[in-house]
Design an enzyme around this catalytic site. Structure first.
Site, PDB file in Angstrom:
ATOM      1  N   LYS A 114       0.856  -1.191   0.000  1.00 15.53           N
ATOM      2  CA  LYS A 114       0.000   0.000   0.000  1.00 15.53           C
ATOM      3  C   LYS A 114       0.885   1.232   0.000  1.00 15.53           C
ATOM      4  O   LYS A 114       2.048   1.180   0.420  1.00 15.53           O
ATOM      5  CB  LYS A 114      -0.881   0.019   1.248  1.00 15.53           C
ATOM      6  CG  LYS A 114      -2.151   0.798   1.073  1.00 15.53           C
ATOM      7  CD  LYS A 114      -3.206  -0.045   0.372  1.00 15.53           C
ATOM      8  CE  LYS A 114      -4.492   0.694   0.130  1.00 15.53           C
ATOM      9  NZ  LYS A 114      -5.540  -0.195  -0.385  1.00 15.53           N
ATOM     10  N   THR A 198     -15.535  -4.404  -8.216  1.00 15.11           N
ATOM     11  CA  THR A 198     -15.713  -4.504  -6.758  1.00 15.11           C
ATOM     12  C   THR A 198     -17.169  -4.814  -6.415  1.00 15.11           C
ATOM     13  O   THR A 198     -17.454  -5.764  -5.669  1.00 15.11           O
ATOM     14  CB  THR A 198     -15.232  -3.209  -6.091  1.00 15.11           C
ATOM     15  OG1 THR A 198     -13.856  -3.029  -6.436  1.00 15.11           O
ATOM     16  CG2 THR A 198     -15.370  -3.266  -4.585  1.00 15.11           C
ATOM     17  N   ASN A 229     -18.769   4.325  -6.568  1.00 14.15           N
ATOM     18  CA  ASN A 229     -18.425   3.279  -7.534  1.00 14.15           C
ATOM     19  C   ASN A 229     -18.906   1.894  -7.074  1.00 14.15           C
ATOM     20  O   ASN A 229     -19.692   1.234  -7.756  1.00 14.15           O
ATOM     21  CB  ASN A 229     -16.906   3.287  -7.764  1.00 14.15           C
ATOM     22  CG  ASN A 229     -16.461   2.134  -8.647  1.00 14.15           C
ATOM     23  OD1 ASN A 229     -16.521   0.979  -8.243  1.00 14.15           O
ATOM     24  ND2 ASN A 229     -16.049   2.423  -9.861  1.00 14.15           N
TER      25      ASN A 229
HETATM   26  P1  NAD Z   1     -16.568   6.405  -3.866  1.00 18.31           P
HETATM   27  O1  NAD Z   1     -15.841   7.600  -3.402  1.00 18.31           O
HETATM   28  O2  NAD Z   1     -16.829   6.197  -5.306  1.00 18.31           O
HETATM   29  O3  NAD Z   1     -18.006   6.354  -3.130  1.00 18.31           O
HETATM   30  C1  NAD Z   1     -18.196   6.508  -1.770  1.00 18.31           C
HETATM   31  C2  NAD Z   1     -19.669   6.817  -1.519  1.00 18.31           C
HETATM   32  O4  NAD Z   1     -19.901   6.870  -0.119  1.00 18.31           O
HETATM   33  C3  NAD Z   1     -20.126   8.164  -2.074  1.00 18.31           C
HETATM   34  O5  NAD Z   1     -21.420   8.001  -2.618  1.00 18.31           O
HETATM   35  C4  NAD Z   1     -20.206   9.052  -0.832  1.00 18.31           C
HETATM   36  O6  NAD Z   1     -21.170  10.091  -0.960  1.00 18.31           O
HETATM   37  C5  NAD Z   1     -20.630   8.036   0.182  1.00 18.31           C
HETATM   38  N1  NAD Z   1     -20.377   8.432   1.561  1.00 18.31           N
HETATM   39  C6  NAD Z   1     -19.335   9.120   2.085  1.00 18.31           C
HETATM   40  N2  NAD Z   1     -19.508   9.282   3.407  1.00 18.31           N
HETATM   41  C7  NAD Z   1     -20.666   8.660   3.713  1.00 18.31           C
HETATM   42  C8  NAD Z   1     -21.388   8.458   4.912  1.00 18.31           C
HETATM   43  N3  NAD Z   1     -20.957   8.953   6.079  1.00 18.31           N
HETATM   44  N4  NAD Z   1     -22.535   7.749   4.847  1.00 18.31           N
HETATM   45  C9  NAD Z   1     -22.991   7.260   3.684  1.00 18.31           C
HETATM   46  N5  NAD Z   1     -22.357   7.424   2.527  1.00 18.31           N
HETATM   47  C10 NAD Z   1     -21.222   8.113   2.548  1.00 18.31           C
HETATM   48  O7  NAD Z   1     -15.787   5.174  -3.235  1.00 18.31           O
HETATM   49  P2  NAD Z   1     -15.802   3.643  -3.687  1.00 18.31           P
HETATM   50  O8  NAD Z   1     -14.703   3.393  -4.624  1.00 18.31           O
HETATM   51  O9  NAD Z   1     -17.194   3.236  -4.036  1.00 18.31           O
HETATM   52  O10 NAD Z   1     -15.372   2.963  -2.305  1.00 18.31           O
HETATM   53  C11 NAD Z   1     -16.317   2.725  -1.266  1.00 18.31           C
HETATM   54  C12 NAD Z   1     -15.716   1.719  -0.307  1.00 18.31           C
HETATM   55  O11 NAD Z   1     -15.390   0.531  -1.006  1.00 18.31           O
HETATM   56  C13 NAD Z   1     -14.423   2.169   0.377  1.00 18.31           C
HETATM   57  O12 NAD Z   1     -14.385   1.616   1.667  1.00 18.31           O
HETATM   58  C14 NAD Z   1     -13.354   1.530  -0.465  1.00 18.31           C
HETATM   59  O13 NAD Z   1     -12.155   1.330   0.247  1.00 18.31           O
HETATM   60  C15 NAD Z   1     -14.035   0.217  -0.785  1.00 18.31           C
HETATM   61  N6  NAD Z   1     -13.436  -0.441  -1.957  1.00 18.31           N
HETATM   62  C16 NAD Z   1     -13.562   0.104  -3.198  1.00 18.31           C
HETATM   63  C17 NAD Z   1     -12.964  -0.529  -4.274  1.00 18.31           C
HETATM   64  C18 NAD Z   1     -13.122   0.001  -5.669  1.00 18.31           C
HETATM   65  O14 NAD Z   1     -12.646  -0.678  -6.590  1.00 18.31           O
HETATM   66  N7  NAD Z   1     -13.785   1.111  -5.882  1.00 18.31           N
HETATM   67  C19 NAD Z   1     -12.223  -1.719  -4.076  1.00 18.31           C
HETATM   68  C20 NAD Z   1     -12.132  -2.248  -2.792  1.00 18.31           C
HETATM   69  C21 NAD Z   1     -12.740  -1.594  -1.740  1.00 18.31           C
END
Ligand code: NAD
Length: 440
Positions: A114, A198, A229
């Site tokens: 990381k 994901t 996402n």
């Molecule tokens: P993103 O930034 O695209 O989306 C995050 C979403 O969460 C947004 O809609 C935001 O408005 C919302 N959000 C933020 N704070 C919030 C709260 N307090 N309550 C409710 N919603 C809230 O991020 P992402 O890529 O979708 O990632 C989301 C999670 O999935 C993270 O924990 C990330 O580590 C994990 N993840 C993502 C991937 C990936 O490929 N995108 C891979 C592994 C893990």
């Protein structure tokens, strides 16, 4: 130093300590040598760098960056780079540790890594962001590489940044090296199917559970916290199968509708109008539909069949774990359930599909991207999806079998499953049991 004497991690590293606690629990259910656990309590290598960046106004700023390689016994280390003002070395070490387990859970030949830069990217212009990203690669170029450590996007980094980083590394190497980094734009060597991987991986977990529990999707009500996402793609795939998505939320709050939402309409509203609205859209014409406004706290406590936290870490803690009603929680986000809350959810008989399996679709398709880059070929999207489903379904079944055989929670089973894989690789290099029995 004996293995026993060091089974506690460095007490100054709090977040890393927390991560290591799960290792101790899993160790009791795996049949590996204690020395393997000892080795996993220390990151293999830690690099701290400073990155001078010339600002648009001519001044100079210096940023701190980290890259950690946790364990590479099973293959090159793999993991994202995050840009955030709150990045700490302990956090990066913990995240690298989790990556070791996530890669082992799905059986891909990687260890965990990381990286991060202490920066608020919103305060930088695009050109400054490019200089920072290229500067970081210049500093860590000797530490990464297609066969040593392969970065990817994480919080506040994206495909464009990965493209700059790949380009910078290629300049340093004086040859094009797309496999040094994943999550690149498709025209620069990214993989089809990475954007929804994901959410799709989490969806494949639910499909496995559906078979076991003989669910009819139309009867199953789902709440999704976080509509970015991962959350959007998860909700889209579930909805297309007939699951009733009754609640969704973003950082500004949520909406609830007992009959369920039309998810493509919500995605359109969120992405085009920048607002999560209860709408039904026909083309670009959207009409408001009846829905109740709820808070994120209320969403988590809804009486639904599946709860999918897909936003942030630490959402279910000792503060609210008692109030969670959903019998199934699928951790689309990383670390949405705290270590202590796990105990409460286990006691109240909730099934938690753990993050290291539920969101491993992302790193799995990153692995496919690396394979395609190394082979100089491109796979069709269907091929990516078929291969992903095969891996997630296979590992889901193995972990469920272990859970049932040992009567343990699914997270402990997933860690034990991963630990056995990593442990066997470490043991194959010899442990003290081997060396002592050979007269050394
Ligand atoms: P993103 O930034 O695209 O989306 C995050 C979403 O969460 C947004 O809609 C935001 O408005 C919302 N959000 C933020 N704070 C919030 C709260 N307090 N309550 C409710 N919603 C809230 O991020 P992402 O890529 O979708 O990632 C989301 C999670 O999935 C993270 O924990 C990330 O580590 C994990 N993840 C993502 C991937 C990936 O490929 N995108 C891979 C592994 C893990």
């Amino acid at each position: 130093m004996t293995a026993n004497a060091t089974l506690t991690a460095n007490p100054t590293d709090n977040i890393f300590d927390q991560a290591v606690l799960r290792l101790d629990r899993a160790f009791q259910h795996s049949e590996i040598d204690e020395e393997a656990v000892l080795k996993l309590k220390y990151p293999k290598a830690v690099l701290e760098v400073s990155i001078p960046v010339r600002r648009d106004d001519g001044s100079l700023s210096v940023f701190t960056g980290y890259r950690v390689r946790h364990d590479d016994t099973r293959g090159p280390t793999k993991g994202g780079i995050r840009y955030h003002p709150g990045v700490t070395l302990s956090e990066v070490k913990a995240l690298a540790f989790w990556m070791t387990f996530k890669c082992a859970v799905v059986g891909i030949p990687y260890g965990g890594g990381k990286g991060g830069i202490v920066v608020n990217p919103k305060e930088l212009s695009l050109l400054e962001l490019e200089r920072l990203s290229r500067g970081f690669i210049e500093q860590i170029a000797d530490f990464i590489g297609p066969e040593t450590d392969v970065p990817a996007p994480d919080m506040y980094t994206n495909a464009m940044i990965m493209g700059w980083m790949m380009d910078e590394y290629s300049k340093i190497e004086r040859r094009r090296v797309p496999s040094v980094i994943t999550g690149k734009p498709i025209p620069l060597g990214g993989s089809l199917g990475r954007d929804d991987a994901t959410g799709r991986g989490a969806y494949y977990c639910i499909k496995e559970l559906e078979q076991r529990r003989k669910w009819n999707p139309h009867d199953i009500r789902v709440a999704v916290q976080g509509f970015g996402n991962a959350g959007q793609h998860f909700a889209r795939l579930m909805h297309a199968d007939g699951y009733r998505i009754v609640a969704v939320s973003d950082s500004r709050g949520g909406i609830f509708r007992e009959e369920g939402f039309d998810i493509p309409s919500l995605i359109y509203a969120k992405n085009e109008m920048r607002e999560l609205q209860a709408v039904y859209c026909n083309g670009s014409v959207c009409e408001t539909v009846d829905a109740e406004k709820i808070t994120n706290e209320e969403l988590l406590e809804l009486d639904v069949d599946i709860l999918a936290p897909a936003a942030l870490e630490d959402q279910i803690s000792t503060q609210n774990a008692d109030a969670i009603k959903a019998p199934v929680i699928v951790e689309v986000a990383n670390g949405p359930v705290t270590f202590d809350a796990d105990d409460i959810l286990r006691e109240t008989d909730k099934l938690v599909i753990p993050d290291i399996l539920a969101n491993a679709g992302g790193v799995t398709v990153s692995y496919f991207e690396w394979l395609q880059n190394r082979a100089g070929e491109y796979w069709a999207e269907e091929e990516v999806q078929t291969r992903l489903q095969k891996i997630i379904s296979r590992e889901f079944r193995s972990i469920m079998d272990l859970k049932e055989e040992r009567e343990i929670d699914m997270r402990t089973a997933a860690y034990a499953h991963a630990l056995t894989r990593i442990g066997k690789a470490i043991e194959a290099q010899g442990t003290s049991r081997y060396f002592k029995s050979n007269g050394h």
